[in-house]
Design a protein around this motif. Structure first.
Motif, PDB file in Angstrom:
ATOM      1  N   ALA A  23       0.836  -1.214   0.000  1.00 53.32           N
ATOM      2  CA  ALA A  23       0.000   0.000   0.000  1.00 53.32           C
ATOM      3  C   ALA A  23       0.865   1.256   0.000  1.00 53.32           C
ATOM      4  O   ALA A  23       0.562   2.235  -0.695  1.00 53.32           O
ATOM      5  CB  ALA A  23      -0.931  -0.003   1.202  1.00 53.32           C
ATOM      6  N   THR A  28      -1.593   4.063  -1.514  1.00 55.20           N
ATOM      7  CA  THR A  28      -3.026   3.823  -1.575  1.00 55.20           C
ATOM      8  C   THR A  28      -3.604   3.377  -0.239  1.00 55.20           C
ATOM      9  O   THR A  28      -2.904   3.392   0.786  1.00 55.20           O
ATOM     10  CB  THR A  28      -3.346   2.801  -2.687  1.00 55.20           C
ATOM     11  OG1 THR A  28      -4.759   2.788  -2.903  1.00 55.20           O
ATOM     12  CG2 THR A  28      -2.867   1.396  -2.326  1.00 55.20           C
ATOM     13  N   HIS A  29      -4.860   2.976  -0.230  1.00 51.77           N
ATOM     14  CA  HIS A  29      -5.575   2.564   0.975  1.00 51.77           C
ATOM     15  C   HIS A  29      -5.720   1.033   1.018  1.00 51.77           C
ATOM     16  O   HIS A  29      -5.643   0.369  -0.010  1.00 51.77           O
ATOM     17  CB  HIS A  29      -6.989   3.160   0.983  1.00 51.77           C
ATOM     18  CG  HIS A  29      -7.017   4.649   1.147  1.00 51.77           C
ATOM     19  ND1 HIS A  29      -7.992   5.303   1.873  1.00 51.77           N
ATOM     20  CD2 HIS A  29      -6.202   5.630   0.672  1.00 51.77           C
ATOM     21  CE1 HIS A  29      -7.779   6.608   1.838  1.00 51.77           C
ATOM     22  NE2 HIS A  29      -6.700   6.834   1.105  1.00 51.77           N
ATOM     23  N   LEU A  84     -15.055   1.298  -3.021  1.00 51.21           N
ATOM     24  CA  LEU A  84     -14.146   1.288  -4.178  1.00 51.21           C
ATOM     25  C   LEU A  84     -14.514   2.372  -5.184  1.00 51.21           C
ATOM     26  O   LEU A  84     -13.643   3.003  -5.780  1.00 51.21           O
ATOM     27  CB  LEU A  84     -14.154  -0.090  -4.857  1.00 51.21           C
ATOM     28  CG  LEU A  84     -13.426  -1.201  -4.105  1.00 51.21           C
ATOM     29  CD1 LEU A  84     -13.651  -2.547  -4.784  1.00 51.21           C
ATOM     30  CD2 LEU A  84     -11.927  -0.910  -4.011  1.00 51.21           C
ATOM     31  N   LEU A  87     -12.902   5.405  -3.694  1.00 54.26           N
ATOM     32  CA  LEU A  87     -11.436   5.355  -3.647  1.00 54.26           C
ATOM     33  C   LEU A  87     -10.803   5.427  -5.035  1.00 54.26           C
ATOM     34  O   LEU A  87      -9.745   6.039  -5.218  1.00 54.26           O
ATOM     35  CB  LEU A  87     -10.967   4.083  -2.923  1.00 54.26           C
ATOM     36  CG  LEU A  87     -11.206   4.055  -1.405  1.00 54.26           C
ATOM     37  CD1 LEU A  87     -10.843   2.694  -0.833  1.00 54.26           C
ATOM     38  CD2 LEU A  87     -10.399   5.143  -0.710  1.00 54.26           C
ATOM     39  N   HIS A  91      -7.400   7.127  -6.467  1.00 55.48           N
ATOM     40  CA  HIS A  91      -6.287   6.176  -6.561  1.00 55.48           C
ATOM     41  C   HIS A  91      -6.518   5.214  -7.724  1.00 55.48           C
ATOM     42  O   HIS A  91      -7.620   4.703  -7.890  1.00 55.48           O
ATOM     43  CB  HIS A  91      -6.164   5.365  -5.261  1.00 55.48           C
ATOM     44  CG  HIS A  91      -6.012   6.213  -4.033  1.00 55.48           C
ATOM     45  ND1 HIS A  91      -4.799   6.680  -3.589  1.00 55.48           N
ATOM     46  CD2 HIS A  91      -6.949   6.692  -3.166  1.00 55.48           C
ATOM     47  CE1 HIS A  91      -4.991   7.412  -2.491  1.00 55.48           C
ATOM     48  NE2 HIS A  91      -6.277   7.424  -2.222  1.00 55.48           N
ATOM     49  N   VAL A  94      -6.084   0.053  -5.455  1.00 60.23           N
ATOM     50  CA  VAL A  94      -6.529  -0.118  -4.064  1.00 60.23           C
ATOM     51  C   VAL A  94      -6.204  -1.549  -3.655  1.00 60.23           C
ATOM     52  O   VAL A  94      -6.195  -2.454  -4.503  1.00 60.23           O
ATOM     53  CB  VAL A  94      -8.046   0.164  -3.912  1.00 60.23           C
ATOM     54  CG1 VAL A  94      -8.515  -0.134  -2.483  1.00 60.23           C
ATOM     55  CG2 VAL A  94      -8.376   1.620  -4.264  1.00 60.23           C
TER      56      VAL A  94
END
Length: 298
Positions: A23, A28-29, A84, A87, A91, A94
């Motif tokens: 990550a 990212t998450h 998602l 996100l 990004h 993920v």
């Protein structure tokens, strides 16, 4: 196209640290796919990310539920898909990581449309469980649906009973409802599986249980003991501690049973994951190879 990296593997294999590094690499998450880390009161027994780890990388779906909250894989699928969608606006990549097989499948393939069990069948199976016992029902499931028997938690009576309910109500195996057409997703999925030699994995699992005890698993189990009948606590680590708190088992024996049941669970996880040909397998220490594979695949 946005990409979801799915990092999976059995309990104790070393997913957490590697997930943080991946990550961080992609900035990212992380979304957890651990069905028990969702519960805020089960930090030690589920090896939930520490405050330091949560500071390193933003995490989602960790500690978001109370023990009494009802939650299932279908709700999880819906929640992750919404997450998602948000996100992926910020990004390109993920990361989803955890060892709950049904939760991973819910995101990657979608939840199958399993029929709702009618009240008559439910009542009949519950009576049979109460009069004949779990062992008898497990033997029956082995005959009626050997494939599901291999992967279901045979100590979780609700799952065994539910599978039999579906078998009796529809005349088909529970497995047949779990292999329906895969849902199309608006993102690419890359699956990385982590594996270790069995002796190495078992040693890590045993040591991890010792660390959990040092960190206060017994106190955590005492705190949630009044809720012990809830499905959220029908979990390795807590079930065994409850036996000790009930006075049925000595503490060293309860700890040994946690280790044993964790090892059994790791085998069930691997049986489930090994059916998925999309998973690319690595040893957790092959970080450079994993990142290289990801860079080439994205």
């Amino acid at each position: 196209m946005p990409t979801l990296i799915v990092l999976i593997g059995p309990t104790g294999v070393g997913k957490t640290e590697l997930s943080l590094r991946i990550a961080e690499h992609f900035q990212t998450h992380i979304i957890s796919s651990d069905s028990r880390q969702l519960y805020a009161d089960l930090k030690i027994g589920t090896a939930a990310p520490t405050p330091e780890q949560l500071q390193r990388v933003p995490h989602h779906l960790v500690g978001t539920l109370q023990l009494t909250d009802y939650y299932n894989a279908a709700q999880y699928e819906q929640e992750v898909m919404t997450l998602l969608n948000d996100l992926f606006k910020q990004h390109d990549v993920v990361l989803l990581t955890g060892g709950s097989m049904m939760y991973v499948d819910a995101v990657c393939k979608g939840i199958d449309d399993i029929p709702t069990v009618d009240a008559e069948t439910r009542e009949l199976m519950l009576k049979r469980y109460e009069t004949e016992g779990l062992e008898r029902l497990c033997a029956e499931l082995k005959l009626l649906d050997p494939e599901h028997y291999k992967i279901v938690d045979l100590k979780n009576y609700k799952r065994v009973v539910h599978a039999l309910e579906i078998c009796y109500m529809t005349g088909k195996t529970y497995t047949s409802f779990r292999t329906q057409q895969k849902k199309k997703r608006p993102f690419k999925i890359i699956k990385i599986g982590l594996t270790r030699d069995r002796a190495e994995l078992y040693d890590r699992i045993n040591r991890r249980v010792d660390v959990m005890m040092e960190e206060g698993l017994l106190d955590e189990a005492k705190a949630v003991y009044p809720y012990r009948q809830l499905n959220s606590l029908n979990t390795v680590g807590y079930k065994e501690m409850f036996k000790y708190l009930d006075g049925e088992w000595e503490l060293p024996f309860a700890i040994d049973k946690i280790k044993q049941n964790s090892r059994i669970y790791s085998r069930k996880q691997m049986t489930w994951f090994k059916r998925d040909e999309e998973i690319q397998w690595f040893h957790p220490e092959q970080e450079a190879e994993i990142l290289d594979y990801l860079q080439k695949s994205i």
